[in-house]
Design a protein around this motif. Sequence first.
Motif, PDB file in Angstrom:
ATOM      1  N   HIS A 129      -8.578 -52.617  20.539  1.00 26.74           N
ATOM      2  CA  HIS A 129      -7.796 -53.852  20.415  1.00 26.74           C
ATOM      3  C   HIS A 129      -7.862 -54.704  21.682  1.00 26.74           C
ATOM      4  O   HIS A 129      -7.061 -55.627  21.857  1.00 26.74           O
ATOM      5  N   GLY A 130      -8.798 -54.393  22.563  1.00 24.11           N
ATOM      6  CA  GLY A 130      -8.863 -55.079  23.850  1.00 24.11           C
ATOM      7  C   GLY A 130      -9.028 -56.585  23.743  1.00 24.11           C
ATOM      8  O   GLY A 130      -8.379 -57.348  24.476  1.00 24.11           O
ATOM      9  N   ASP A 131      -9.882 -57.049  22.830  1.00 29.73           N
ATOM     10  CA  ASP A 131     -10.094 -58.493  22.694  1.00 29.73           C
ATOM     11  C   ASP A 131      -8.815 -59.195  22.260  1.00 29.73           C
ATOM     12  O   ASP A 131      -8.481 -60.275  22.760  1.00 29.73           O
ATOM     13  N   LEU A 132      -8.086 -58.577  21.319  1.00 28.70           N
ATOM     14  CA  LEU A 132      -6.822 -59.165  20.871  1.00 28.70           C
ATOM     15  C   LEU A 132      -5.826 -59.215  22.024  1.00 28.70           C
ATOM     16  O   LEU A 132      -5.161 -60.239  22.237  1.00 28.70           O
TER      17      LEU A 132
ATOM     18  N   GLU B 258      -6.242 -59.249  25.301  1.00 27.69           N
ATOM     19  CA  GLU B 258      -6.574 -60.223  26.335  1.00 27.69           C
ATOM     20  C   GLU B 258      -6.365 -61.655  25.842  1.00 27.69           C
ATOM     21  O   GLU B 258      -5.867 -62.514  26.594  1.00 27.69           O
ATOM     22  N   ALA B 259      -6.715 -61.904  24.595  1.00 27.62           N
ATOM     23  CA  ALA B 259      -6.518 -63.246  24.047  1.00 27.62           C
ATOM     24  C   ALA B 259      -5.033 -63.583  23.935  1.00 27.62           C
ATOM     25  O   ALA B 259      -4.610 -64.705  24.264  1.00 27.62           O
ATOM     26  N   GLN B 260      -4.231 -62.623  23.476  1.00 25.03           N
ATOM     27  CA  GLN B 260      -2.812 -62.904  23.286  1.00 25.03           C
ATOM     28  C   GLN B 260      -2.095 -63.065  24.624  1.00 25.03           C
ATOM     29  O   GLN B 260      -1.217 -63.927  24.759  1.00 25.03           O
TER      30      GLN B 260
ATOM     31  N   HIS C  64       5.971 -72.383  14.373  1.00 26.73           N
ATOM     32  CA  HIS C  64       4.701 -73.058  14.625  1.00 26.73           C
ATOM     33  C   HIS C  64       3.854 -72.172  15.535  1.00 26.73           C
ATOM     34  O   HIS C  64       3.663 -72.488  16.730  1.00 26.73           O
ATOM     35  N   PRO C  65       3.354 -71.067  15.001  1.00 26.62           N
ATOM     36  CA  PRO C  65       2.614 -70.112  15.837  1.00 26.62           C
ATOM     37  C   PRO C  65       1.207 -70.600  16.174  1.00 26.62           C
ATOM     38  O   PRO C  65       0.656 -71.492  15.524  1.00 26.62           O
ATOM     39  N   GLN C  66       0.635 -69.985  17.190  1.00 31.01           N
ATOM     40  CA  GLN C  66      -0.772 -70.187  17.483  1.00 31.01           C
ATOM     41  C   GLN C  66      -1.599 -69.385  16.476  1.00 31.01           C
ATOM     42  O   GLN C  66      -1.060 -68.603  15.701  1.00 31.01           O
ATOM     43  N   LYS C  67      -2.886 -69.588  16.468  1.00 34.79           N
ATOM     44  CA  LYS C  67      -3.720 -69.053  15.384  1.00 34.79           C
ATOM     45  C   LYS C  67      -3.738 -67.532  15.370  1.00 34.79           C
ATOM     46  O   LYS C  67      -3.478 -66.866  16.364  1.00 34.79           O
ATOM     47  N   HIS C  68      -4.051 -66.997  14.212  1.00 33.93           N
ATOM     48  CA  HIS C  68      -4.080 -65.564  13.960  1.00 33.93           C
ATOM     49  C   HIS C  68      -5.086 -64.872  14.869  1.00 33.93           C
ATOM     50  O   HIS C  68      -6.151 -65.419  15.173  1.00 33.93           O
ATOM     51  N   LEU C  69      -4.753 -63.655  15.298  1.00 32.74           N
ATOM     52  CA  LEU C  69      -5.674 -62.790  16.038  1.00 32.74           C
ATOM     53  C   LEU C  69      -5.850 -61.515  15.243  1.00 32.74           C
ATOM     54  O   LEU C  69      -4.876 -60.839  14.902  1.00 32.74           O
ATOM     55  N   ALA C  70      -7.077 -61.175  14.922  1.00 29.49           N
ATOM     56  CA  ALA C  70      -7.361 -60.017  14.081  1.00 29.49           C
ATOM     57  C   ALA C  70      -7.839 -58.835  14.915  1.00 29.49           C
ATOM     58  O   ALA C  70      -8.428 -59.014  15.994  1.00 29.49           O
TER      59      ALA C  70
END
Length: 315
Positions: A263-266, A268-270, A304-310
């Motif tokens: 889940h590292g990419d998620l 770091e992005a979040q 009003h969330p930011q875009k989904h992270l999968a």
Amino acid sequence: MTSSAQTHYEQQYLDLMARIWSHGDERIDRTGVGTRSIFGTTLRFDLSDGQVPLLTTKRIYWKTATREFLWFLTGETNIRPLCAQGVEIWTDWPLDRYRRETGDRMTREDFSRRIVEDADFAARWGELGPVYGKQWTDWPVYEADAAAGAGLFRRRERGINQVAELVEGLRRNPGGRRHIVEGWNVAELDAMALPPCHKTYQFHVADGRLSGIVYQRSCDVALGLPFNLWGGALFIHMLAQQCDLLPGELVWMGGDTHLYLNHGDLVEAQLARQPAGSPRLVLGRRPASIFDYEIGDFTVLDYHPQKHLAAPVAV
């Protein structure tokens, strides 16, 4: 980081995520994926005036989480009603069993479709065992069976409905210390597709406000915890309405609190995003009982969330 972000209710979630990713103990887990984990964590959220701890740094599909929670309250243990609503939260576990036992590499989409369309197939492959809702609404009770002979017992046709007793207890004795719903039935753990993660709920009334603790033995912080926070808050809002109380506070407590290594990419992005906004839950009506709510009874305003992270689910 701005001062508004520092005081935003979501910041404690992001701080927990950062702490686990930077300092968690790296370990091999049941799934084989591997985690970084810490033990013993607490988050607190004010639920007054309709507040809910919906994450804003990524979209949380709160209607999906609500449909799952309402499914819990039915006591259902088959994924068919969920799949019929397009809710696939639980599909991976029976699908994994189906693939192992049959050798058929059916896709998730085809498996879910067949669960909905074929009642016999659903009965054979869609069962999860006595998970959450079964324990919440029908905890098994065994009684001496005089007709069968001394020392023999039979299962009572209907077990204990903990949720119904909780509502009655909050109405009758709000100051009590036994307002608990428990999912960890030791005798039936091996029969469950997945033993309960959010295993214990306890509630407390003070000054006309209802607060609740959710204790979670095992927590996937990236994918599971956002749904668990919503579910805990939703439960408190529903109970408060049914018991003529106001929502107070959600206290979430985690045992093994972890992030999966894939889940590292998620993560770091979040963590690069800033939380903002204050969504509110509105209950459109007061049903006759806590078991009579429908998905249309719930509205979330100002979300009003930011875009989904999968990220992949570890089964």
